[in-house]
Design a protein around this motif. Sequence first.
Motif, short mmCIF file in Angstrom:
data_model
loop_
_atom_site.label_atom_id
_atom_site.label_comp_id
_atom_site.label_asym_id
_atom_site.label_seq_id
_atom_site.Cartn_x
_atom_site.Cartn_y
_atom_site.Cartn_z
N VAL A 115 0.86 -1.18 0.00
CA VAL A 115 0.00 0.00 0.00
C VAL A 115 0.90 1.23 0.00
O VAL A 115 1.79 1.35 0.84
N VAL A 116 0.67 2.13 -0.96
CA VAL A 116 1.45 3.37 -0.98
C VAL A 116 0.57 4.52 -0.54
O VAL A 116 -0.63 4.53 -0.80
N ALA A 137 3.90 4.76 -8.46
CA ALA A 137 4.20 3.64 -7.56
C ALA A 137 3.34 2.43 -7.91
O ALA A 137 3.82 1.28 -7.87
N LEU A 138 2.09 2.69 -8.27
CA LEU A 138 1.20 1.58 -8.66
C LEU A 138 1.71 0.93 -9.95
O LEU A 138 1.67 -0.29 -10.11
N ARG A 168 -2.16 -0.78 -4.14
CA ARG A 168 -3.25 0.07 -3.74
C ARG A 168 -2.66 1.37 -3.22
O ARG A 168 -1.54 1.36 -2.71
N ALA A 169 -3.44 2.47 -3.34
CA ALA A 169 -2.88 3.76 -2.94
C ALA A 169 -3.86 4.54 -2.08
O ALA A 169 -5.08 4.39 -2.21
N LYS A 211 -2.27 -0.44 -16.60
CA LYS A 211 -2.94 -1.22 -15.54
C LYS A 211 -3.08 -0.41 -14.26
O LYS A 211 -4.08 -0.54 -13.54
N ALA A 212 -2.08 0.41 -13.99
CA ALA A 212 -2.07 1.17 -12.74
C ALA A 212 -3.25 2.12 -12.65
O ALA A 212 -3.71 2.46 -11.56
N LYS A 213 -3.74 2.55 -13.83
CA LYS A 213 -4.87 3.49 -13.83
C LYS A 213 -6.11 2.85 -13.22
O LYS A 213 -7.01 3.54 -12.77
N LYS A 214 -6.16 1.51 -13.23
CA LYS A 214 -7.35 0.84 -12.70
C LYS A 214 -7.17 0.37 -11.27
O LYS A 214 -8.10 -0.14 -10.66
N LYS A 215 -5.97 0.52 -10.74
CA LYS A 215 -5.77 0.07 -9.35
C LYS A 215 -6.45 1.05 -8.40
O LYS A 215 -6.55 2.24 -8.69
N PRO A 216 -6.90 0.57 -7.25
CA PRO A 216 -7.65 1.44 -6.33
C PRO A 216 -6.80 2.56 -5.74
O PRO A 216 -5.65 2.34 -5.34
#
Lengths: 309, 252
Positions: B59-60, B75-76, B82-83, B197-202
């Motif tokens: 988690v960042v 970072a994602l 998750r951020a 992909k990172a754009k879709k991470k929470p």
Amino acid sequence: MAVLLLAEVTDGALALDATAKAVTAATKLGDVTVLAAGASAADAGAEAAKIAGVSKVLVAEDASLGHRLAEPTAALIAGLASDYEHIVAPATTDAKNVLPRVAALLDVMVISDVSAVVDGNTFERPIYAGNAIQTVKSSDAKKVVSFRTATFDAAGDGGSASVETISAADNPALSEWIEDKVAESDRPELTSAGVVVSGGRGVGSEDDFKLIENLADKLGAAVGASRAAVDSGYAPNDWQVGQTGKVVAPELYVAVGISGAIQHLAGMKDSKIIVAINKDEEAPIFQVADYGLVADLFEAVPELMEKLG
Amino acid sequence: MKVLVPVKRVIDYNVKVRVKADGSGVDLANVKMSMNPFDEIAVEQAIRLKEAGKADEIVVVSIGVKQSQETLRTALAMGADRAILVNAADDVHTDIEPLAVAKILAKVVEEEQPGLVLAGKQAIDNDMNATGQMLSALLGWSQGTFASELDVDGDKAVVTREVDGGLQTIKVNMPTIVTVDLRLNEPRYASLPNIMKAKKKPLDEKTAADYGVDVTPRLEIVSTTEPEARAAGIIVGSVDELVGKLKEAGAV
Ligand SMILES: Cc1cc2nc3c(=O)[nH]c(=O)nc-3n(C[C@H](O)[C@H](O)[C@H](O)COP(=O)(O)OP(=O)(O)OC[C@H]3O[C@@H](n4cnc5c(N)ncnc54)[C@H](O)[C@@H]3O)c2cc1C
Ligand SMILES: Cc1cc2nc3c(=O)[nH]c(=O)nc-3n(C[C@H](O)[C@H](O)[C@H](O)COP(=O)(O)OP(=O)(O)OC[C@H]3O[C@@H](n4cnc5c(N)ncnc54)[C@H](O)[C@@H]3O)c2cc1C
């Protein structure tokens, strides 16, 4: 107004230069009590008592304080804090490990790497790798401050402070020491040397770094290095000069095969005389050099050694 | 084990900063901002722990202006899961002091219950070198600062630290806070597919008030000035001339 100054004590010995420089800064704030803490610290305390300007020395000896572990040292200092308005130390890696912890325990901010004392609440410190100098004024009741030793002169001797023994705080037993890897050297200590000779990536190999070391020995100098030289394994980490390494301000700084990135300049641009040897005339190091020599270091350094006699 | 990595958005390390003419600070409008280089190293280390099967979630968290989202997305894209963005300032020139950052992080730790916090040893803008140690104090945890090696093993971690005299190795109890130094690893670059992909991470958004932390600064910035410039030097033509100049100046 009382000041508690954490002396730099390593394996029972006082780092006199760093401690005496911090004393100079601390006497601007008030009456200075030095704390010497360690598994053995009595000798260090006795030595600190002789620094001019120190009015009292506290000696805390306990196994838990032996290897400058942050948790027991911070607990000790926080326990003493009620008697002092300022808690200070030279900005060494030990102090940078401990002081922020102390500050948080006291719910105050830490003010790191202070380069000038304006008054009891107001301090100057370099930011952005020394590209700006900020004056900050603290509204905290207690000020926790580390002093950049390169900018203060060492206090002299001739003091005769009283020495008192105190006990350590309860050891929170959160960490234990395993080992220190310290290179033995007869050379002067990097942060207090009058002359520093530093090598960079341009030196090319660990073997060729001997060239830098030989020039340093010829000049009675300490050896420094750029981050690139350390990362490449030419030099050990404790030689790194710069924003994230050591800050030095010797009478003479000789930079060999170093380009002069801002992060490196941050650690040496307050040197009195800067000499740069670099084969690239465009290298930014020449912008801060008093004397620049555009040359191949493998020719220039041996010739320099010879001509220095 | 969950790993929490605080990441700070700072001026890019290649940018030469300019002090504003009125002395109020440094000009940060329209300059390139990046993740604090030390924090890239912390993120990389967390990913390596996950790859080694020692961590299961990364988690960042970033505390500051809304634009810190970009830093979190980086970072994602590197590999964090998750951020959390804690909005604590509106103006890009407002920097939150380490004490306040540490207080917010302490609340995040309470919520997230990580077994390890990996922070940078210092942020290259203010060079305060404080946040990790302060967080550790607030939590009553152990600390391993300036790490150039880290080995997590069950309820202990062995940390090799870069110190003035060389290297020191200590063993700390978990959970712990480790602040990372330059030589711990070389951070990876995010690949294009991973950036997508990172754009879709929470990415959760919070405010400092959600955590009940007062971020009022304890240090008032009185002024910010340019350091004194060095007088211009000269280029010497030969080693002989150099030696002559140094002798003249009494330097050798
Ligand atoms: C967060 C962060 C923190 C950093 N902290 C520091 C720090 O504390 N200290 C630090 O030093 N750096 C630091 N850096 C790195 C810094 O940005 C530079 O990368 C580094 O200083 C470059 O080292 P260098 O000058 O040795 O190497 P280079 O930039 O590669 O320069 C080598 C120089 O050698 C010259 N050269 C090559 N061969 C010869 C020859 N035969 N004769 C003469 N000259 C030759 C070249 O012309 C060149 O100018 C940091 C970077 C970051 C991102
Ligand atoms: C132009 C300018 C304006 C300023 N204005 C203000 C102001 O208006 N108010 C004020 O209070 N102070 C202000 N300051 C001062 C500033 O708050 C402190 O000096 C500064 O926060 C020092 O800490 P650092 O960021 O260097 O943290 P360090 O302790 O050096 O950071 C270490 C590590 O902690 C973590 N970390 C730190 N900050 C964050 C974060 N925000 N989010 C996530 N992780 C983080 C990262 O892992 C980082 O690597 C200002 C400074 C400047 C230069």
